[in-house]
Design a protein around this motif. Structure first.
Motif, mmCIF file in Angstrom:
data_model
loop_
_atom_site.group_PDB
_atom_site.id
_atom_site.type_symbol
_atom_site.label_atom_id
_atom_site.label_comp_id
_atom_site.label_asym_id
_atom_site.label_seq_id
_atom_site.Cartn_x
_atom_site.Cartn_y
_atom_site.Cartn_z
ATOM 1 N N LEU A 181 0.823 -1.210 0.000
ATOM 2 C CA LEU A 181 0.000 0.000 0.000
ATOM 3 C C LEU A 181 0.860 1.265 0.000
ATOM 4 C CD1 LEU A 181 -2.731 -1.199 2.496
ATOM 5 C CD2 LEU A 181 -3.104 -0.639 0.088
ATOM 6 N N LEU A 182 2.009 1.215 0.650
ATOM 7 C CA LEU A 182 2.911 2.368 0.649
ATOM 8 C C LEU A 182 3.425 2.674 -0.761
ATOM 9 C CD1 LEU A 182 5.072 1.953 3.886
ATOM 10 C CD2 LEU A 182 3.238 3.599 3.453
ATOM 11 N N VAL A 183 3.618 1.640 -1.552
ATOM 12 C CA VAL A 183 4.024 1.838 -2.946
ATOM 13 C C VAL A 183 2.937 2.600 -3.696
ATOM 14 C CG1 VAL A 183 4.564 0.678 -5.120
ATOM 15 C CG2 VAL A 183 5.516 -0.187 -2.975
ATOM 16 N N ILE A 184 1.684 2.199 -3.486
ATOM 17 C CA ILE A 184 0.567 2.886 -4.128
ATOM 18 C C ILE A 184 0.459 4.322 -3.630
ATOM 19 C CG2 ILE A 184 -1.949 2.922 -4.389
ATOM 20 C CD1 ILE A 184 -1.911 -0.111 -4.294
ATOM 21 N N LYS A 185 0.673 4.518 -2.338
ATOM 22 C CA LYS A 185 0.608 5.869 -1.773
ATOM 23 C C LYS A 185 1.638 6.784 -2.437
ATOM 24 C CE LYS A 185 0.760 8.460 2.543
ATOM 25 N NZ LYS A 185 1.750 9.446 2.054
ATOM 26 N N ALA A 186 2.819 6.260 -2.704
ATOM 27 C CA ALA A 186 3.851 7.055 -3.372
ATOM 28 C C ALA A 186 3.393 7.477 -4.770
ATOM 29 C CB ALA A 186 5.154 6.262 -3.456
ATOM 30 N N GLU A 187 2.698 6.579 -5.458
ATOM 31 C CA GLU A 187 2.163 6.903 -6.782
ATOM 32 C C GLU A 187 1.114 8.013 -6.675
ATOM 33 O OE1 GLU A 187 0.600 3.275 -8.296
ATOM 34 O OE2 GLU A 187 2.535 2.253 -8.374
ATOM 35 N N VAL A 188 0.270 7.914 -5.668
ATOM 36 C CA VAL A 188 -0.783 8.920 -5.476
ATOM 37 C C VAL A 188 -0.174 10.263 -5.091
ATOM 38 C CG1 VAL A 188 -2.783 9.547 -4.054
ATOM 39 C CG2 VAL A 188 -2.536 7.202 -4.891
ATOM 40 N N ASP A 189 0.869 10.246 -4.292
ATOM 41 C CA ASP A 189 1.535 11.494 -3.903
ATOM 42 C C ASP A 189 2.032 12.257 -5.127
ATOM 43 O OD1 ASP A 189 1.081 11.083 -1.226
ATOM 44 O OD2 ASP A 189 3.062 10.228 -0.822
ATOM 45 N N ILE A 190 2.499 11.534 -6.126
ATOM 46 C CA ILE A 190 2.965 12.173 -7.364
ATOM 47 C C ILE A 190 1.804 12.882 -8.049
ATOM 48 C CG2 ILE A 190 3.873 11.729 -9.677
ATOM 49 C CD1 ILE A 190 5.500 9.423 -8.458
ATOM 50 N N ILE A 191 0.649 12.231 -8.075
ATOM 51 C CA ILE A 191 -0.545 12.842 -8.682
ATOM 52 C C ILE A 191 -0.939 14.099 -7.916
ATOM 53 C CG2 ILE A 191 -2.999 12.527 -9.188
ATOM 54 C CD1 ILE A 191 -2.417 9.543 -9.553
#
Length: 238
Positions: A88-98
């Motif tokens: 989930l932290l990997v996904i959170k990093a992707e969302v942070d970029i957005i």
């Protein structure tokens, strides 16, 4: 005939069911940054109808996830939750970029992210089901109950972080659709997970509840009304 959206959800969740979940060491998120929604978004959140999306996660679990239980190795709850938290932290990093991009996005941008989260939680459900009937030392491993509660709380917190961030960057016209997708894709499997955990370790949700803090009030706004209802029942019991 199922829609393309439903087919994508089924495929993603099925893939997660058969993927291996190795324990990964990692930190636990201690809090959640509340990302403010403007008035248009807040108004849209009041008119969410899960029927806006054609998702049938219940059938996904019955037909694809549940049969995969027999093919999995047994893991203790700490290992299961740590692995999910890292993913989930990997996904959170992707969302942070957005989010940091500063531009509003539409439902087609965030839908795949929501599907990934649902698939990760579905994988957790599969792993937890294998612990049914196991002795407590197998369920907990070498970790104390309070620490297991912290790991589960960390999973819920990072999910709330991701979903709140997504809703904060979605165009106002698509917010109610996104919330409905969340409700149909994530809320049900998270509720199933909490029910399973209650059956395995008594009192665990009370520990989780105490660690959620300000995240609790975000759950309903994120489309996780079922999760919120389960946790509020714990409050009533206490």
């Amino acid at each position: 005939m199922p829609s393309f959206r439903s087919i994508c959800l089924i495929a993603a969740t099925a893939f997660a069911a058969f993927a291996s979940a190795s324990p990964i060491a990692g930190g636990v998120t201690q809090g959640v940054q509340v990302i403010g929604l403007n008035n248009d978004l807040n108004n849209a959140l009041q008119n969410v109808d899960v029927k806006d999306v054609d998702v049938d996660v219940l059938n996904v679990r019955r037909e694809l996830v549940e049969p995969a239980v027999e093919a999995r190795a047994v893991q203790a709850l700490p290992d299961i939750f740590k692995s999910a938290h890292e993913k989930l932290l990997v996904i959170k990093a992707e969302v942070d970029i957005i989010v940091h991009g500063g531009k509003k996005v539409d439902v087609d941008t965030v839908r795949p992210i929501i599907v990934k989260i649902g698939a990760i939680i579905a994988e957790v459900v599969v792993s937890v089901k294998l612990l049914h009937g196991a002795p407590l030392n197998v369920i907990l491993g070498v970790v104390a109950v309070v620490d297991v509660g912290g790991l589960l709380a960390a999973v819920l917190i990072v999910v709330a972080e991701i979903l709140t961030a997504l809703l904060g960057c979605v165009v106002a016209a698509d917010v109610h659709i996104v919330v409905a997708i969340i409700a149909g894709t994530i809320d049900g499997v998270l509720c199933e997970l909490l029910d399973l955990v209650v059956g395995l370790v008594g009192g665990l949700l009370a520990i989780v509840l105490g660690l959620l803090g300000g995240v609790l009030h975000l759950l309903g706004g994120c489309g996780l009304n079922g999760v919120l209802a389960i946790l509020l029942k714990v409050v009533i019991v206490l």
